[in-house]
Design a protein around this motif. Structure first.
Motif, short mmCIF file in Angstrom:
data_model
loop_
_atom_site.label_atom_id
_atom_site.label_comp_id
_atom_site.label_asym_id
_atom_site.label_seq_id
_atom_site.Cartn_x
_atom_site.Cartn_y
_atom_site.Cartn_z
N PRO A 215 -7.70 63.61 48.99
CA PRO A 215 -7.26 63.60 50.39
C PRO A 215 -6.10 62.64 50.64
CG PRO A 215 -9.64 63.48 50.26
CD PRO A 215 -9.14 63.33 48.87
N LEU A 216 -6.10 61.50 49.96
CA LEU A 216 -5.02 60.53 50.14
C LEU A 216 -3.68 61.14 49.72
CD1 LEU A 216 -5.24 56.76 49.22
CD2 LEU A 216 -3.14 58.04 48.89
N MET A 217 -3.67 61.79 48.56
CA MET A 217 -2.41 62.38 48.08
C MET A 217 -2.01 63.59 48.92
SD MET A 217 -2.62 62.07 43.91
CE MET A 217 -4.27 62.76 43.76
N LEU A 218 -2.99 64.28 49.48
CA LEU A 218 -2.69 65.43 50.32
C LEU A 218 -2.14 65.00 51.68
CD1 LEU A 218 -3.00 68.54 49.95
CD2 LEU A 218 -5.12 68.36 51.27
N ALA A 219 -2.71 63.93 52.25
CA ALA A 219 -2.33 63.50 53.59
C ALA A 219 -1.11 62.58 53.60
CB ALA A 219 -3.50 62.80 54.28
N THR A 220 -1.07 61.64 52.64
CA THR A 220 0.03 60.66 52.63
C THR A 220 0.52 60.40 51.21
OG1 THR A 220 -1.62 58.88 52.58
CG2 THR A 220 -0.71 59.49 54.74
N PRO A 221 1.14 61.39 50.58
CA PRO A 221 1.58 61.21 49.19
C PRO A 221 2.62 60.10 49.03
CG PRO A 221 2.55 63.19 50.13
CD PRO A 221 1.53 62.71 51.11
N HIS A 222 3.42 59.85 50.07
CA HIS A 222 4.46 58.81 49.94
C HIS A 222 3.86 57.41 49.83
CE1 HIS A 222 8.25 61.00 50.20
NE2 HIS A 222 7.66 61.82 51.03
N ALA A 223 2.64 57.22 50.32
CA ALA A 223 1.99 55.93 50.14
C ALA A 223 1.78 55.65 48.66
CB ALA A 223 0.65 55.90 50.88
N LEU A 224 1.44 56.70 47.91
CA LEU A 224 1.29 56.55 46.46
C LEU A 224 2.64 56.37 45.80
CD1 LEU A 224 -0.31 56.61 43.83
CD2 LEU A 224 -0.20 59.10 43.89
N VAL A 225 3.63 57.16 46.20
CA VAL A 225 4.95 57.08 45.57
C VAL A 225 5.55 55.69 45.75
CG1 VAL A 225 7.31 57.98 45.56
CG2 VAL A 225 5.38 59.55 45.82
N ALA B 155 6.74 65.36 47.55
CA ALA B 155 7.00 63.98 47.97
C ALA B 155 7.89 63.26 46.97
CB ALA B 155 5.67 63.23 48.14
N VAL B 156 7.66 63.48 45.70
CA VAL B 156 8.51 62.87 44.67
C VAL B 156 9.94 63.38 44.81
CG1 VAL B 156 8.97 62.81 42.17
CG2 VAL B 156 6.64 62.39 43.03
N ALA B 157 10.11 64.67 45.06
CA ALA B 157 11.45 65.24 45.26
C ALA B 157 12.13 64.61 46.48
CB ALA B 157 11.37 66.76 45.42
N GLU B 158 11.37 64.42 47.57
CA GLU B 158 11.91 63.77 48.76
C GLU B 158 12.35 62.34 48.45
OE1 GLU B 158 10.17 65.24 52.96
OE2 GLU B 158 8.67 64.33 51.66
N ALA B 159 11.54 61.64 47.66
CA ALA B 159 11.86 60.25 47.30
C ALA B 159 13.12 60.17 46.45
CB ALA B 159 10.68 59.62 46.58
N TYR B 160 13.31 61.12 45.56
CA TYR B 160 14.55 61.16 44.76
C TYR B 160 15.75 61.37 45.68
CZ TYR B 160 12.96 61.15 39.85
OH TYR B 160 12.48 60.79 38.62
N ASP B 161 15.63 62.32 46.60
CA ASP B 161 16.75 62.63 47.49
C ASP B 161 17.10 61.45 48.39
OD1 ASP B 161 16.91 65.17 46.43
OD2 ASP B 161 15.74 66.11 48.03
N ALA B 162 16.08 60.66 48.75
CA ALA B 162 16.31 59.53 49.65
C ALA B 162 16.74 58.25 48.93
CB ALA B 162 15.05 59.26 50.46
N GLY B 163 16.79 58.30 47.60
CA GLY B 163 17.22 57.13 46.84
C GLY B 163 16.11 56.15 46.50
N TYR B 164 14.85 56.58 46.69
CA TYR B 164 13.73 55.70 46.35
C TYR B 164 13.29 55.88 44.90
CZ TYR B 164 13.42 55.32 51.43
OH TYR B 164 13.70 55.11 52.76
N LEU B 165 13.79 56.89 44.23
CA LEU B 165 13.54 57.12 42.82
C LEU B 165 14.87 57.47 42.16
CD1 LEU B 165 10.26 59.29 42.87
CD2 LEU B 165 10.46 56.91 42.14
N GLY B 166 14.92 57.31 40.85
CA GLY B 166 16.15 57.65 40.12
C GLY B 166 16.90 56.40 39.69
N ASP C 88 12.00 56.81 36.84
CA ASP C 88 11.72 58.24 36.89
C ASP C 88 10.22 58.45 36.94
OD1 ASP C 88 14.30 59.53 36.82
OD2 ASP C 88 14.51 58.75 34.78
N VAL C 89 9.79 59.38 37.78
CA VAL C 89 8.36 59.67 37.96
C VAL C 89 8.09 61.11 37.58
CG1 VAL C 89 6.47 59.89 39.61
CG2 VAL C 89 8.00 57.93 39.75
N VAL C 90 7.07 61.32 36.77
CA VAL C 90 6.64 62.66 36.35
C VAL C 90 5.24 62.91 36.89
CG1 VAL C 90 6.05 64.14 34.40
CG2 VAL C 90 8.03 62.62 34.25
N VAL C 91 5.06 64.02 37.60
CA VAL C 91 3.74 64.45 38.05
C VAL C 91 3.20 65.43 37.02
CG1 VAL C 91 2.42 65.58 39.88
CG2 VAL C 91 4.38 64.13 40.47
#
Length: 439
Positions: A100-110, A143-154, A165-168
Motif C-alpha cells: 500500500p505504501l508503494m501504491l499510495a506514495t511511491p515517491h516517499a520510497l524514491v 514514479a522512478v521515471a518522474e524522478a528522472y525527469d525532475a532531476g532527482y535521479l540520474g 541510477d535506480v532499477v525496479v
C-alpha cells in the motif's frame, strides 16, 4: 496513545502517487537537505534517530549503513562499488504495509532511496518488488521515471555532483527471497537461496560488493527524519524503540487496514480505532508480526507493540502484521494452513527445513482430520525442535513458531480433534469455548 500519520498522512488524497501531490507535502525537501550535508553526517542523523529496520528484525538502520566500508571515492576494498537494495518482496502471511505504501506514495520510497544511497556512497540502487503485484510495479516504475525527469535521479542530482541510477526489479514470487541473501542471489539471476554468512552483505553482497539491504518502510521513514531531525522522531515511541510505524490489522476486525502509530501502542488501543473484533464475537488469538511469530491470546491485549515489549511476552514484533482471529476460528486448521505455506515455500537447501516442514504437514493434516493421537502432539514438538535454530535461514524458525505457540495455548483444542473424530468447529460437532476447552 494517538495515531501519528506521517507516511500515511495523505494516502486518501486523489492521485496521491503523483510527483505533483508529493511536492505539495514537502516532497524532496529532505533530499536537498541531505545533499547539502556530508554523507557521514546523514548516517549519524539516522543513527541518532534510533530508526530500527521495519522489515522484521529491528536492526538499527544507521548502524547497518555504517558497516559499509567507506573512503572518499565511494568504494570499498579493492575498489568495488557500493549498492543499495530495497527489499519490497513483501510475502509474510498477514503482512500488507509495503505494497500500500508503494501504491499510495511511491515517491516517499524514491526520495528515501536517493538519500540512503547518498549516505552510503552508492551509485546504483535496486528495488526488488514481488512480481505478482503488477499494479505496484507499474506505479513504482512511473514514479522512478518522474524522478528522472525532475532531476532527482540520474547524473548530477540537483547540481550536487551525486549520480544515482535506480532499477525496479520484479521478483519471481518466492517467499524465501524475502531473506536478504536469497534476494541478492535472485537479483543476480540465480535461484533464490540463502547464502552462508559470513561474509555479510555489507562486505560481500550484490555482485560480491558492499551492499545495504533495507525494507521499504525503513527507507521511506528516512526523509521525515532528515527533514525534522532525530529529536522529533524520538518524541514518538519508546526509548529503545522510537518513532512511528505501520501496523497492519487484518482478519476478524471491524475495520481492517493500516494504522500508523508510535511504537509501543497496544492491540487494545488499535482495536479501539479499528472498531473492535467483528460484532457478536470475541478475540481468540492473534499474531503480533505475521504467521512466523508466536501467537498471542486475549491475555496479551495490553502488551506494548514494540521490539522489547513483544519479545518480553514471548513473541516477536516482526512486520507488525496483526492477524486477528475470533472465537469461530479453529486453531488447528489455521496452523495447518500456515504450515502448508512454509512447506511449499521452503527452498530445499537444508535438510531440517526441507524434511521437517514436510513432516509437520503430514502430522498436522492427520490431526486436523481427527485421525491423530495424543502422541502426535509430542511428535509435532519434536519435529519443530529439529527445525527451529537448526535450519540454514529463519524459515525453519518461522515454520516451528505457530506449532509451538498454538500447543502452548490451545493444547486442549488439538486433543479435542481426535476425541471428536474431526474439527469440533464443524456445526455438526460439539463446539469449543473461546479459551480452547471442550464444552
Amino acid at each position: 496513545m494517538t495515531l501519528t500519520p506521517v507516511l500515511t498522512r495523505y494516502w486518501d488524497e486523489p492521485r496521491s502517487w503523483t510527483l505533483e501531490t508529493y511536492h505539495r507535502h514537502d516532497g524532496y525537501r529532505a533530499l536537498r537537505v541531505a545533499l547539502a550535508t556530508d554523507p557521514d553526517t546523514v548516517i549519524d542523523t539516522v543513527k541518532l534517530s534510533g530508526l530500527r529496520g521495519r522489515g522484521g528484525a529491528g536492526f538499527p538502520t544507521g548502524t547497518k549503513w555504517s558497516f559499509i566500508p567507506q573512503d572518499s571515492s565511494g568504494t570499498g576494498a579493492g575498489g568495488k562499488p557500493h549498492y543499495l537494495v530495497v527489499n519490497a518482496d513483501e510475502s509474510e502471511p498477514g503482512t500488507c504495509k509495503d505494497m500500500p505504501l508503494m501504491l499510495a506514495t511511491p515517491h516517499a520510497l524514491v526520495e528515501g532511496v536517493v538519500i540512503a544511497a547518498y549516505a552510503i556512497r552508492a551509485r546504483h540502487a535496486f528495488v526488488y518488488v514481488r512480481g505478482e503485484v503488477v499494479p505496484v510495479l507499474r506505479r513504482l516504475q512511473a514514479a522512478v521515471a518522474e524522478a528522472y525527469d525532475a532531476g532527482y535521479l540520474g547524473r548530477d542530482i540537483l547540481g550536487s555532483g551525486f549520480d544515482l541510477d535506480v532499477v525496479v526489479h520484479a521478483g519471481a514470487g518466492a517467499y524465501i527471497c524475502g531473506e536478504e541473501t536469497a534476494l541478492l542471489d535472485s537479483l543476480e539471476g540465480r535461484r533464490g537461496q540463502p547464502r552462508l554468512r559470513p561474509p555479510f552483505p555489507a562486505v560481500a553482497g550484490l555482485y560480491a560488493s558492499p551492499t545495504v539491504v533495507n525494507n521499504v518502510e525503513s527507507i521511506a521513514s528516512v526523509p521525515p527524519i532528515v527533514l525534522h531531525g532525530p529529536d522529533w522522531f524520538r518524541s514518538m515511541g519508546g526509548e529503545r524503540s522510537p518513532g512511528f510505524t505501520l501496523y497492519s490489522l487484518s482478519g476478524h476486525v471491524t475495520r481492517p487496514g493500516q494504522y500508523e502509530a508510535p511504537l509501543g501502542v497496544t492491540l487494545r488501543e488499535l482495536l479501539g480505532y479499528a472498531g473492535g473484533v467483528r460484532a457478536g464475537h470475541r478475540l481468540k488469538f492473534w499474531t503480533p508480526g505475521g504467521s512466523s511469530t508466536p501467537i498471542f491470546t486475549e491475555q496479551h491485549l495490553d502488551v506494548p507493540l514494540d521490539y522489547e515489549g513483544v519479545a518480553g511476552a514471548g513473541s516477536m514484533l516482526g512486520t507488525k502484521a496483526l492477524q486477528i482471529f475470533d472465537d469461530t476460528t479453529c486453531v488447528v486448521r489455521a496452523v495447518l494452513r500456515w504450515t502448508q505455506f512454509y512447506a511449499h515455500e521452503s527452498c530445499g537447501k537444508c535438510t531440517p527445513c526441507r524434511e521437517g516442514t514436510y513432516w509437520l504437514v503430514q502430522v498436522m493434516e492427520r490431526m486436523e482430520a481427527g485421525q491423530g493421537t495424543a502422541a502426535d502432539l509430542e511428535t509435532l514438538l519434536d519435529i519443530a525442535d529439529g527445525i527451529a535454530g537448526k535450519s540454514f535461514c529463519a524459515l525453519g524458525d518461522a515454520a516451528a513458531s505457530p506449532i509451538n505457540s498454538s500447543l502452548k495455548y490451545f493444547r486442549d483444542e488439538y486433543l479435542a480433534h481426535f476425541l471428536h473424530g474431526g474439527c469440533p468447529f464443524d456445526p455438526a460437532r460439539s463446539a469449543l469455548t473461546a479459551e480452547g476447552g471442550v464444552r
